[in-house]
Design an enzyme around this catalytic site. Structure first.
Site, PDB file in Angstrom:
ATOM      1  CG  ASN A 150      -9.847 -44.278 -22.512  1.00  0.00           C
ATOM      2  OD1 ASN A 150      -9.571 -43.094 -22.249  1.00  0.00           O
ATOM      3  ND2 ASN A 150     -10.851 -44.614 -23.310  1.00  0.00           N
ATOM      4  CG  ASP A 192     -27.939 -26.932 -11.260  1.00  0.00           C
ATOM      5  OD1 ASP A 192     -26.731 -26.990 -11.562  1.00  0.00           O
ATOM      6  OD2 ASP A 192     -28.732 -27.886 -11.458  1.00  0.00           O
ATOM      7  CE1 TYR A 199     -21.660 -32.402 -23.731  1.00  0.00           C
ATOM      8  CE2 TYR A 199     -19.693 -33.426 -24.637  1.00  0.00           C
ATOM      9  CZ  TYR A 199     -20.287 -32.486 -23.813  1.00  0.00           C
ATOM     10  OH  TYR A 199     -19.512 -31.632 -23.078  1.00  0.00           O
ATOM     11  CG  ASN A 238     -12.075 -36.283 -21.527  1.00  0.00           C
ATOM     12  OD1 ASN A 238     -11.903 -35.853 -22.666  1.00  0.00           O
ATOM     13  ND2 ASN A 238     -12.896 -37.286 -21.257  1.00  0.00           N
ATOM     14  CE  LYS A 270     -21.043 -27.705 -24.121  1.00  0.00           C
ATOM     15  NZ  LYS A 270     -21.632 -26.904 -22.996  1.00  0.00           N
ATOM     16  CB  THR A 300     -16.625 -30.107 -24.879  1.00  0.00           C
ATOM     17  OG1 THR A 300     -15.857 -31.280 -25.129  1.00  0.00           O
ATOM     18  CG2 THR A 300     -17.737 -30.071 -25.928  1.00  0.00           C
ATOM     19  CG  ASP A 301     -11.501 -31.765 -26.003  1.00  0.00           C
ATOM     20  OD1 ASP A 301     -12.602 -32.297 -25.711  1.00  0.00           O
ATOM     21  OD2 ASP A 301     -10.404 -32.264 -25.657  1.00  0.00           O
ATOM     22  CD  GLU A 302     -16.378 -35.152 -25.797  1.00  0.00           C
ATOM     23  OE1 GLU A 302     -17.311 -35.721 -26.392  1.00  0.00           O
ATOM     24  OE2 GLU A 302     -16.075 -35.404 -24.621  1.00  0.00           O
TER      25      GLU A 302
END
Ligand code: NAD
Ligand code: TYD
Length: 362
Positions: free
Chosen positions: A253, A34, A154, A183, A158, A128-130
């Protein structure tokens, strides 16, 4: 037996994964690599048996050396820039870490595992699902065959890293698996994402900034469920395959925020010591936390809805989320209240500096 290199293991999901895997596979060796960016916290691994290496995934020579010298046969790749808002204000770091960094890691794996020892191996990439873009209200949930349509720097970075992983499998025969998840929330999450940011703001009586109409929908996944899904992909996933991991908790949200406000009110009502610890919280003065809700300008390019079709992970990995959102959220609130030292340490350091330089003038 697997010998793991966990990249980004001092970040939110990586640290939870190291803790989880340590418990479920106690005999495995774990090396964490890291760079300790603003989001990495060595304290998130306190008390966990693993080797910690402070370094960059883009340092190909370092990664090759670690793979050889530690006899690593499994990479679990979490390291990335992970926050959409930051990618809007500064996309370069996302290309460098997520695209070039992932490519560097793939090159090292290819050199050591394919051109070198020829040993059985696994390169697991956490995504990610994004990458699938944004859904309308009636659209079917994202499956593994949904076309990629990333909308933020972003998610584009990805998506690019997912494609590189796929290409290294297809072209060179690298044994890869990929998970695309929704998320996450839970312990050790850096307080810039919705749930920990709003929780800590609520405790300090600071506004809860709701982007736009607050009706954007996310599928909330408790981080430990996610870690079980990744672990199942390592143990039972087929090389070259992709699996979507969801929490089965699609919520707007505003519902998440109302749940959070009510839970904070209930926690203060049930524990008088909280009012002494957090005197600026409205709940400490008998005022409801929801009075902190504040509508602010929407995020540019804000994706409206994400949803995960997890049938493949269920059928092929035996994965299913173990918690409802209500259970996972209650445990998360309890963790943040019990671990003030962790988040104070985060807030007192790089996070505060970053907020000062990036948000003060916005
Ligand atoms: P995080 O931002 O909390 O942690 C990222 C970690 O990676 C930090 O410890 C950081 O120091 C490290 N890192 C960054 N660049 C590095 C580099 N070049 N070399 C070495 N280390 C580096 O992120 P997270 O929320 O834990 O996410 C982990 C992964 O899961 C990411 O790949 C992210 O895209 C993906 N993901 C996250 C979510 C979510 O809800 N948090 C959802 C879907 C996918
Ligand atoms: P976030 O936690 O940043 O995750 P992501 O953008 O990857 O989904 O945000 C979750 C949702 O909450 C998203 O729709 C944006 C919204 N949001 C706010 O309304 N206010 C905030 O201050 C933040 C950080 C997020």
């Amino acid at each position: 037996m697997a010998s793991l290199l966990v990249t980004g293991g001092a970040g939110f999901i990586g640290a939870n994964f190291v803790r989880y895997r340590r418990t479920t596979h106690p005999a495995e060796a774990i090396v964490v690599l890291d760079a300790l960016t603003y989001a990495g916290n060595r304290a998130s691994l306190d008390g966990v048996e693993c080797e910690f290496v402070h370094g960059d995934i883009a340092d190909t020579a370092l990664v090759e050396r670690l793979l050889r010298e530690r006899g690593i046969n499994t990479i679990v790749h979490f390291a990335a820039e992970s926050h959409v808002d930051r990618s809007i204000h500064g996309p370069d770091a996302f290309i460098e870490n997520n695209v070039l960094g992932t490519h560097s890691l793939l090159k090292a794996a290819r050199t050591v595992w394919l051109a070198g020892s020829g040993m059985p191996h696994r390169f697991h990439h956490v995504s990610t699902d994004e990458v699938y873009g944004s859904l309308g209200p009636g659209d079917p949930a994202f499956s593994e065959t949904t076309p990629y349509a990333p909308n933020s720097p972003y998610s584009a970075s990805k998506a690019a890293s997912d494609h590189l992983v796929r290409a290294y499998h297809h072209t060179y025969g690298l044994q890869t698996t990929v998970t695309n998840c929704s998320n996450n929330y839970g312990p050790y999450q850096f307080p810039e994402k919705l749930i920990p940011l709003f929780l800590i703001n609520a405790l300090h009586g600071r506004p809860l900034p709701i982007y736009g109409d607050g009706l954007q929908v996310r599928d909330w996944l408790h981080v430990e469920d996610h870690c079980r899904g990744i672990s199942a992909a390592l143990d039972r996933g087929k090389p070259g395959e992709t699996y979507n991991i969801g929490g089965g908790a699609e919520l707007p949200n505003l519902t998440v925020i109302d749940t959070l406000c009510a839970a904070v009110d209930a926690a203060f009502a049930g524990d008088a010591a909280l009012a002494e610890r957090f005197p600026d919280a409205p709940a400490a003065k008998g005022i409801v936390t929801s009075t902190l809700k504040t509508t602010v300008a929407d995020r540019p390019g804000h994706d409206r809805r994400y949803a995960i079709d997890e049938r493949k992970a269920r059928a092929e990995l035996g994965y299913a989320p173990a918690r409802t959102f209500e259970q996972g959220f209650a445990a998360t609130l309890a963790w943040y209240l019990a671990n003030e030292g962790w988040w104070r340490g985060v807030l007192d350091g790089s996070y505060r500096d970053w907020v000062a330089t990036n948000y003060a003038t916005r």
